[in-house]
Scaffold this active site. Sequence first.
Site, PDB file in Angstrom:
ATOM      1  N   ASP A 114     -10.762  41.558  17.357  1.00 45.22           N
ATOM      2  CA  ASP A 114     -11.437  42.729  16.799  1.00 45.22           C
ATOM      3  C   ASP A 114     -11.536  42.616  15.284  1.00 45.22           C
ATOM      4  O   ASP A 114     -10.677  42.030  14.615  1.00 45.22           O
ATOM      5  CB  ASP A 114     -10.735  44.027  17.211  1.00 45.22           C
ATOM      6  CG  ASP A 114      -9.256  44.085  16.855  1.00 45.22           C
ATOM      7  OD1 ASP A 114      -8.554  43.075  17.075  1.00 45.22           O
ATOM      8  OD2 ASP A 114      -8.798  45.126  16.349  1.00 45.22           O
ATOM      9  N   GLU A 179      -5.917  45.304  17.336  1.00 44.26           N
ATOM     10  CA  GLU A 179      -5.015  45.040  16.212  1.00 44.26           C
ATOM     11  C   GLU A 179      -5.352  45.904  15.010  1.00 44.26           C
ATOM     12  O   GLU A 179      -4.450  46.382  14.307  1.00 44.26           O
ATOM     13  CB  GLU A 179      -5.083  43.556  15.834  1.00 44.26           C
ATOM     14  CG  GLU A 179      -4.004  43.108  14.861  1.00 44.26           C
ATOM     15  CD  GLU A 179      -4.365  43.280  13.390  1.00 44.26           C
ATOM     16  OE1 GLU A 179      -3.477  43.119  12.526  1.00 44.26           O
ATOM     17  OE2 GLU A 179      -5.537  43.588  13.083  1.00 44.26           O
TER      18      GLU A 179
END
Length: 438
Positions: A114, A179
């Site tokens: 991400d 994350e």
Amino acid sequence: MTDQDARIIAAVEGATDRIVTTLADLIRFPSIVMTDPTQAGPGERQCQEYLKERLERIGFTTDLWDPDGPALLAAYRGRPGAHPGRTFEGRPNLAGTLRGQGGGRSLLLTGHVDVVPPGPPEHWHTDPFEPAVGNGAVQGRGAVDMKGGLACMLMAIEVLRELDIPLRGDVVWGTVVDEEIGGMGALALADRGIRADAGILAEPTGNAIAPICHGILWARVILDGIGGHAELKPNSWDATGPVDAIGLCRQMLDGFDILNRRWLFDPRKAHPLMELPCQIIPTQIKAGEHPASMAGRAEIVIDVQYLPSEKDEFGLGGHVKREVEAHIAAVCQADPYLRQHPARVEWILDADCAEVPADHAFVAAMQDATLRAGLPPRLIGMGAHTDMGLPNGLGRTPTVNFGPGDMALAHQPNERVPVDDLVACTRAIALTIAQWCA
């Protein structure tokens, strides 16, 4: 340098264009983490599917799954990585294993797919999701944080496979989502039983070894004033008002400055590998209702750092939360209005931290491999938070940060990573795998 080292280094150098192409491929997936954690980013699944196909091509068995956010929260509430409101439909994790011949040590290669949103398009010189290669660098969202590191790990394994370098231990892969908003993807990976004898998290460190990272706390500090006409003389400083919440905000910010100065000289807040002691960083301010009205309410969002040595009994920042709350209460006691109407603190996030001892066998092995790769075997502290706490804790895998690029460029427009950094990182990771897993 051994003959095997020379072969690996030569093969990595010869794969420079493939390393760049791999990173460019990854950048093209707009794997943006969404503010609403129930929504999938537009390219998260596609990015993981691309990595899955590449891994399977070189012999990995893989596992692609959408974690169960509510079940994880129920199992780990109050523990690192457990955050409410997460669902993972369309936001898969990817794990994989390349089996060794047996009798060797295993190594986890991990990171997140991400990326943060690119921000205003006019701040970019190019399309953030159309990689630009030039001036010795690759530019695009995620080039530094952290698709550059993912490309290096993937290419390191591919080069070793092409050279038929024998490995006794398993190479384990783990790429996660979430994350950038707290790390529940890493919790799901550890809960899945993905672990190894050691691990590399390829966050950008400028190709230095970072065996420690900060924990972070996010909090919203709410200051209630009393709205009123901005252009008229107030009746009083007290509850007859109006009381300007922006003025209260200034007092609270001054209070954070006072605590930061104190922490500069507090040995509990410092670590020999960290450039700076822990600090409280105001990152967002929201105040005011109308251009001609005094603000009736102000909110300050703060980012608070803490060290592994400060973790509470749950492996989180509870001790530091209480320290910050006590200081905010003291700031309020110094003001007659805030004494009667104290600030409220709402904790938003607690992302844990970890440390692998500098004398750990894997740290020594990585230092040896980086030296043979032509890099200084430097140890540094990771000032930002990374996912390393979860593989180190629940995953029982001593994991260090090591990756290409300057962390200061993470989240910036025109994010870019030097090609030389990518090649050097790939050399070092390939040599580490060949040594550790042998």
